[in-house]
Design a protein around this motif. Structure first.
Motif, PDB file in Angstrom:
ATOM      1  N   MET A  12       0.824  -1.198   0.000  1.00 48.49           N
ATOM      2  CA  MET A  12       0.000   0.000   0.000  1.00 48.49           C
ATOM      3  C   MET A  12       0.862   1.252   0.000  1.00 48.49           C
ATOM      4  N   SER A  13       1.931   1.226   0.759  1.00 49.07           N
ATOM      5  CA  SER A  13       2.856   2.363   0.795  1.00 49.07           C
ATOM      6  C   SER A  13       3.460   2.625  -0.584  1.00 49.07           C
ATOM      7  N   PHE A  14       3.823   1.530  -1.273  1.00 50.53           N
ATOM      8  CA  PHE A  14       4.374   1.672  -2.630  1.00 50.53           C
ATOM      9  C   PHE A  14       3.343   2.286  -3.567  1.00 50.53           C
ATOM     10  N   ILE A  15       2.095   1.828  -3.457  1.00 44.67           N
ATOM     11  CA  ILE A  15       1.029   2.361  -4.312  1.00 44.67           C
ATOM     12  C   ILE A  15       0.795   3.837  -4.035  1.00 44.67           C
ATOM     13  N   MET A  16       0.788   4.210  -2.762  1.00 44.59           N
ATOM     14  CA  MET A  16       0.552   5.602  -2.387  1.00 44.59           C
ATOM     15  C   MET A  16       1.657   6.514  -2.917  1.00 44.59           C
ATOM     16  N   ARG A  17       2.892   6.004  -2.895  1.00 39.07           N
ATOM     17  CA  ARG A  17       4.027   6.821  -3.344  1.00 39.07           C
ATOM     18  C   ARG A  17       4.192   6.817  -4.857  1.00 39.07           C
ATOM     19  N   HIS A  18       3.846   5.698  -5.477  1.00 44.24           N
ATOM     20  CA  HIS A  18       4.079   5.565  -6.915  1.00 44.24           C
ATOM     21  C   HIS A  18       2.841   4.998  -7.620  1.00 44.24           C
ATOM     22  N   PRO A  19       1.693   5.675  -7.578  1.00 41.56           N
ATOM     23  CA  PRO A  19       0.470   5.107  -8.179  1.00 41.56           C
ATOM     24  C   PRO A  19       0.577   4.883  -9.680  1.00 41.56           C
ATOM     25  N   TYR A  20       1.166   5.840 -10.407  1.00 40.74           N
ATOM     26  CA  TYR A  20       1.274   5.685 -11.859  1.00 40.74           C
ATOM     27  C   TYR A  20       2.254   4.567 -12.208  1.00 40.74           C
ATOM     28  N   ARG A  21       3.296   4.448 -11.391  1.00 41.60           N
ATOM     29  CA  ARG A  21       4.265   3.368 -11.605  1.00 41.60           C
ATOM     30  C   ARG A  21       3.584   2.020 -11.426  1.00 41.60           C
ATOM     31  N   PHE A  22       2.755   1.896 -10.397  1.00 39.36           N
ATOM     32  CA  PHE A  22       2.025   0.655 -10.142  1.00 39.36           C
ATOM     33  C   PHE A  22       1.142   0.306 -11.334  1.00 39.36           C
TER      34      PHE A  22
END
Length: 292
Positions: free
Chosen positions: A21-31
């Motif tokens: 979730m932290s990764f998604i919050m920081r990098h949503p477009y990357r996800f």
């Protein structure tokens, strides 16, 4: 409540799910851009963690999560006037109006992109590689996109037939064999002519690519490869099929790109030669597409 709010409101995530979730919050477009294995690698979690995470959000897989993320991100854009992100209001300035249309089209293409399956794309490349004849069958509403595809292919030395009337479409379908290939555009699967064409091609052993938005399309089992499009339905559809047109054009441009990639150097040389020869006529190209 959008997907970001839902994630923040939940408290039953495991340590690894919280890391995701932290990764998604920081990098949503990357996800959104990454494939599942790449997400797992960059977020330092397992594939099963990603699927469990989507399941806890009551979403049907990773692609559904990506679509929700994209919708939430689009809602944050200033030009997005609608609360659900899938509609266009008739209020505001002309510039805002264009901005809303831009965002709607952008989301439509992104959702179509997310539906792309690598295995299906490889099938399409194989079908388009070197058929004896290549014919596009379409309902009249999308004929002009088919003609544009034929013109692009003509620029790299590949002739594509685009029959228009029902008689010509049925007649052409009957003349194709397993040495040929075809493309059928049938968005909703309502055209009896396209259904007949698909049945004839299948009976003759002619492989064909089906471009459709209907996941329950009657020709799904007959097609050799499927190109799913996902036009967002909105109140604007009452005025014109903006998102459907954008999706169909994107599909044809994608097929052209797949064909071009198959023999990149050769096709690049042919296109440069075509453009160079067109200068003889004052920079204007001559339309040589034969429509049957």
């Amino acid at each position: 409540m959008n997907i970001f709010d839902r994630m923040n409101s939940m408290s039953n995530f495991t340590h690894n799910e919280e890391a995701l979730m932290s990764f998604i919050m920081r990098h949503p477009y990357r996800f959104i851009e990454l494939k599942p294995k790449q997400i797992a690698k960059e977020a330092f979690v397992s594939l099963s963690t990603i699927y469990r995470f989507a399941d806890k959000l009551e979403l049907d897989g990773i692609n559904a999560l990506k679509v929700e993320l994209l919708a939430a991100l689009m809602d944050k854009e200033p030009a997005q006037a609608s609360t659900d992100g899938a509609d266009i209001t008739l209020e505001g300035s002309p510039l805002q109006y264009l901005g809303q249309l831009k965002d709607l089209s952008a989301r439509t293409l992104q959702q179509t992109y997310l539906k792309a399956e690598p295995a299906e794309l490889h099938k399409m490349m194989s079908l388009l590689k070197n058929p004896r004849r290549l014919v596009v069958f379409s309902t009249y509403a999308n004929i002009w996109f088919a003609n544009n595809f034929a013109y692009q292919m003509q620029e790299i030395g590949r002739y594509v037939q685009v029959p228009i009337d029902q008689y010509s479409q049925i007649n052409n379908a009957g003349s194709l064999s397993d040495q040929d290939a075809a493309i059928i555009v049938s968005i909703n699967g309502l055209s009896s002519t396209m259904k007949k064409v698909g049945e004839i091609l299948h009976a003759n052993g002619c492989p064909f690519i089906l471009i459709t938005a209907n996941e329950n399309h009657a020709m799904r089992s007959l097609a050799s490869a499927l190109f799913w499009i996902d036009p967002i339905q909105s109140r604007f559809d009452e005025l014109a099929d903006f998102t459907t047109r954008a999706s169909v054009l994107y599909a044809f441009d994608s097929l052209f790109t797949l064909y071009f990639k198959g023999h990149f150097q050769e096709n690049a040389q042919k296109r440069m030669s075509f453009k160079q020869n067109s200068k003889i006529f004052g920079g204007e190209t001559i339309d040589l597409i034969e429509v049957k």
